[in-house]
Design a protein around this motif. Structure first.
Motif, short mmCIF file in Angstrom:
data_model
loop_
_atom_site.label_atom_id
_atom_site.label_comp_id
_atom_site.label_asym_id
_atom_site.label_seq_id
_atom_site.Cartn_x
_atom_site.Cartn_y
_atom_site.Cartn_z
N LEU A 144 2.59 -37.94 -16.50
CA LEU A 144 1.31 -38.44 -15.99
C LEU A 144 1.52 -39.65 -15.09
O LEU A 144 0.94 -39.72 -14.00
N TYR A 145 2.35 -40.60 -15.52
CA TYR A 145 2.56 -41.81 -14.73
C TYR A 145 3.29 -41.53 -13.42
O TYR A 145 3.03 -42.18 -12.41
N ALA A 146 4.19 -40.58 -13.44
CA ALA A 146 4.89 -40.21 -12.20
C ALA A 146 3.89 -39.72 -11.16
O ALA A 146 3.98 -40.08 -9.97
N ALA A 147 2.92 -38.92 -11.60
CA ALA A 147 1.89 -38.42 -10.68
C ALA A 147 1.01 -39.57 -10.19
O ALA A 147 0.65 -39.64 -9.00
N ARG A 148 0.65 -40.47 -11.08
CA ARG A 148 -0.20 -41.59 -10.69
C ARG A 148 0.53 -42.55 -9.76
O ARG A 148 -0.11 -43.17 -8.90
N ALA A 154 -10.84 -44.79 -5.74
CA ALA A 154 -12.09 -45.54 -5.61
C ALA A 154 -11.83 -47.04 -5.51
O ALA A 154 -12.44 -47.74 -4.70
N ALA A 155 -10.93 -47.54 -6.35
CA ALA A 155 -10.62 -48.97 -6.33
C ALA A 155 -9.92 -49.36 -5.03
O ALA A 155 -10.18 -50.44 -4.48
N ALA A 198 -6.41 -40.73 -11.14
CA ALA A 198 -6.26 -40.61 -9.68
C ALA A 198 -7.56 -40.98 -8.97
O ALA A 198 -7.55 -41.66 -7.93
N HIS A 199 -8.67 -40.54 -9.53
CA HIS A 199 -9.98 -40.86 -8.93
C HIS A 199 -10.23 -42.36 -8.98
O HIS A 199 -10.72 -42.95 -8.00
N ALA A 208 -2.13 -44.09 -1.58
CA ALA A 208 -3.36 -44.83 -1.33
C ALA A 208 -3.09 -46.15 -0.62
O ALA A 208 -3.83 -46.55 0.27
N VAL A 209 -2.03 -46.84 -1.01
CA VAL A 209 -1.67 -48.10 -0.35
C VAL A 209 -1.32 -47.83 1.11
O VAL A 209 -1.77 -48.55 2.02
N ALA A 210 -0.51 -46.81 1.34
CA ALA A 210 -0.09 -46.50 2.71
C ALA A 210 -1.28 -46.12 3.59
O ALA A 210 -1.33 -46.46 4.78
N ARG A 211 -2.26 -45.43 3.02
CA ARG A 211 -3.40 -44.93 3.80
C ARG A 211 -4.46 -46.00 4.01
O ARG A 211 -5.02 -46.12 5.11
#
Length: 499
Positions: free
Chosen positions: A402-406, A487-488, A482-483, A413-416
Motif C-alpha cells: 500500500l505504501y509503495a503505491a502511495r 486533494a491536499a 490516493a484521493h 503529485a509533487v511533480a505535477r
C-alpha cells in the motif's frame, strides 16, 4: 463597612454559580460565610436583624434565621440576646489572618505564574526547547503516521480476549521491566529472520517507544557535558533526548550513501556513541551502503564506541530487498538496536524495543524499572500472539504494498502540482518524502500559507545542526489515501499560487 454595601455585596455573592443549586437559606449562609472569609465583613461588625435582611432580600424571615443559626454553629457569627448578631471577634480574626496569608500566597503564586518559572536549569532548558509534538490526527502531510484505518482491530480484539481468558488476573499485575518473555522471543525471532540480526530473547528490552530508548541511551551512555555524534540532518527526537541529558551534540554530515564514516574516523571530540538511521536516513531517506555499514562496525570495534542503530521503518523498503541491519553485521558487539511498532502497527500502541549487547541488558532494565516500571502486560502478550500467529508479517506485507503505491502517487503529485516550487527526492522506502525548495521560495512562508489552507508542511531546516541548513519539507504520505493526497496537493498548490 456600611450596611447598604454589605447587603448589595451579599446579593451579588448569592448569585455565584457555586451556590445556585443550594436551598435559599444555604445560599444566604454560604454567601455571608464567604464575605467573612474574604474580609469584606470585619470582626465585630453587626449584621442586619433577620427581619430587616429578609425584607431586603425579599425572602421569608425563617429563611434568614436558618442561615444565621448555621453560621452561629459554625463559629462565623456570635448572637447576643437583646443585642443582635455580630461577626465573631475570635474566629473572625483567625479567619482574617488566614485570608491575609492566602492573599500573600496568591501574590507569590502570581509572581511565579510566568511559564517556566521556578524550574531547574535543566527544566528551563527543556521548557524553552518546546518539546516534541506528536501528530494526534490524520492530516496532510504530517510525518510519522502509518495507515491506521485499515488495521485489523477485530483480530487484535480477539487475541486480547484470549490473553485475558488464559492469564486472567496475572496480566493485571506488575510485569518484568525487561518485558514479557513471549514477546521478547517473538521479537528476537522476527529480527533474526527478517532483519538479519543476531540476538536472543535475553537481549531484548521492551519499552514504550523509540523515544524512551533514546532517553535511556542518553542517560546511561553519555555523561552531562560530554559529546554525542548525531547525523546531520537528523531525527529531531534523538537530538532532543540527548539535549535533555545535557549532552553536547556533535553533528556528522550525511550524503547519498548515509552517514559519512570518514568523518567519524576524523572526529576527535571523544564521543562514546554515534546515533544512526541506516535503513532510511531521517530525513533524507538515504540508505547506508553496505561498505559504510561494515566500516561503521569496524570503527566501533577499533575505538570501543557504541553504535545506536535506529531501524524505525526498515520494514517499508520498496526498491529491491532491504539491506541487513548493522547489528547483524557487527562482529564486535558494539551495536544497540532500536525498533518500534508505532510505524508498523499503530502509534497509539506505544510499544518499542531494544536489542542490547549482553553487558548492557541489566543496566537498561534497571533504569527502565525506575522510569515507568514496565509496558502493560495485556498489550505485550496480545502483540506476542499477533506476531506468533503470523498476523504481524501479513500486515507488514500489506502495508508495504500500500505504501509503495502511495509513494508513487505523492511523487507524481509533487511533480505535477509543485513544478518550480519544490523538488522531491525518491526515497527507497520509509513513510515520508523529502522535498527541497527551488530558489526564490521560503520555507517559513510556504509553511505559513499551507497552514492557512489546512495543510501541514513539516520543515526540513530544523533538522539540521549548525548554521548550514537546507530549506524544504518532509511530506508524510503513508496515512493518506490516493484521493486525499491529490486533494491536499491541489490545496497546497492553490495556497502557493500554483493552481
Amino acid at each position: 463597612m456600611s450596611k447598604a454595601f454589605a447587603l448589595e455585596t451579599l446579593k451579588i455573592r448569592m448569585g455565584d454559580a457555586d451556590f445556585r443549586l443550594l436551598d435559599l437559606h444555604q445560599r444566604i449562609q454560604r454567601a455571608l460565610g464567604a464575605l467573612i472569609l474574604d474580609g469584606a465583613l470585619d470582626p465585630g461588625v453587626k449584621l442586619p436583624a433577620t427581619r430587616t435582611l429578609a425584607q431586603s432580600l425579599g425572602v421569608a424571615r425563617d429563611t434568614v434565621e436558618n442561615a444565621y443559626v448555621q453560621l452561629h454553629r459554625d463559629g462565623f457569627i456570635a448572637r447576643r440576646k437583646g443585642s443582635g448578631s455580630y461577626v465573631s471577634d475570635t474566629i473572625g480574626a483567625e479567619l482574617r489572618g488566614a485570608v491575609r496569608r492566602r492573599i500573600k500566597a496568591q501574590a507569590r503564586k502570581t509572581v511565579a505564574a510566568e511559564p517556566g518559572a521556578g524550574l531547574s536549569r535543566r527544566g528551563r532548558s527543556i521548557f524553552d526547547s518546546g518539546g516534541v509534538a506528536d501528530q494526534q490526527s490524520i492530516q496532510a502531510f504530517a510525518t510519522g503516521l502509518p495507515e491506521t484505518r485499515t488495521f485489523p482491530t477485530d483480530v487484535w480484539e480477539r487475541l486480547q480476549r484470549q490473553v485475558l481468558k488464559d492469564h486472567r488476573g496475572n496480566v493485571l499485575l506488575h510485569g518484568d521491566p525487561q518485558g514479557a518473555e513471549p514477546l521478547r522471543k517473538a521479537i528476537a525471532t522476527y529480527l533474526n529472520l527478517e532483519r538479519g540480526a543476531k540476538v536472543s530473547a535475553q537481549q531484548i528490552v521492551v519499552l514504550s517507544s523509540t523515544r524512551q530508548a533514546l532517553f535511556l541511551c542518553a542517560q546511561l551512555l553519555v555523561d552531562a557535558g560530554k559529546p554525542i555524534l548525531l547525523e546531520n540532518p537528523g531525527y529531531f527526537g534523538a537530538r532532543k533526548a540527548f539535549e535533555f541529558a545535557e549532552a553536547r551534540i556533535v553533528p556528522i554530515d550525511v550524503d547519498a550513501q548515509g552517514i559519512r564514516t570518514d568523518l567519524l574516523r576524523a572526529d576527535r571530540s571523544g564521543a562514546a556513541c554515534v546515533y544512526v538511521t541506516p535503513s532510511h536516513q531521517y530525513p533524507t531517506g538515504a540508505t547506508l551502503s553496505l561498505e559504510r555499514r561494515l566500516d561503521l562496525t569496524r570503527w566501533a570495534g577499533e575505538t570501543g564506541k557504541w553504535i545506536i542503530e535506529d531501524d524505525y521503518d526498515s520494514e517499508f523498503h520498496y526498491d529491491g530487498l532491504p539491506t541487513a541491519c548493522v547489528q547483524g553485521l557487527d562482529k564486535h558487539g558494539r551495536t544497540i538496536y532500536l525498533g518500534t511498532f508505532s510505524k508498523t502497527l499503530f502509534p497509539g500502541l506505544r510499544m518499542g524495543y531494544m536489542a542490547l549487547p549482553d553487558e548492557l541488558v541489566g543496566a537498561f532494565s534497571r533504569a527502565r524499572s525506575i522510569i515507568d516500571g514496565h509496558t502493560p502486560q495485556i498489550l505485550q502478550l496480545t502483540l506476542a500472539r499477533f506476531m506468533a500467529d503470523g498476523h504481524y508479517n501479513s500486515h507488514v506485507r500489506a502495508m508495504r504494498k500500500l505504501y509503495a503505491a502511495r509513494r508513487e502517487v505523492m511523487l507524481e503529485a509533487v511533480a505535477r502540482h509543485l513544478k518550480g516550487v519544490a523538488l522531491a527526492a525518491r526515497p527507497e522506502g520509509g513513510l515520508q518524502i523529502p522535498c527541497l525548495l527551488e530558489p526564490g521560495w521560503s520555507e517559513a512562508e510556504t509553511i505559513r500559507r499551507a497552514a492557512a489552507a489546512g495543510v501541514a508542511l513539516p520543515g526540513l531546516s530544523r533538522l539540521y545542526a549548525g548554521p548550514q541548513k537546507r530549506e524544504g519539507w518532509l511530506l508524510g504520505y503513508a496515512s493518506l489515501s490516493a484521493h486525499e493526497i491529490e486533494a491536499a496537493m491541489r490545496r497546497l498548490a492553490g495556497a502557493l499560487g500554483k493552481a
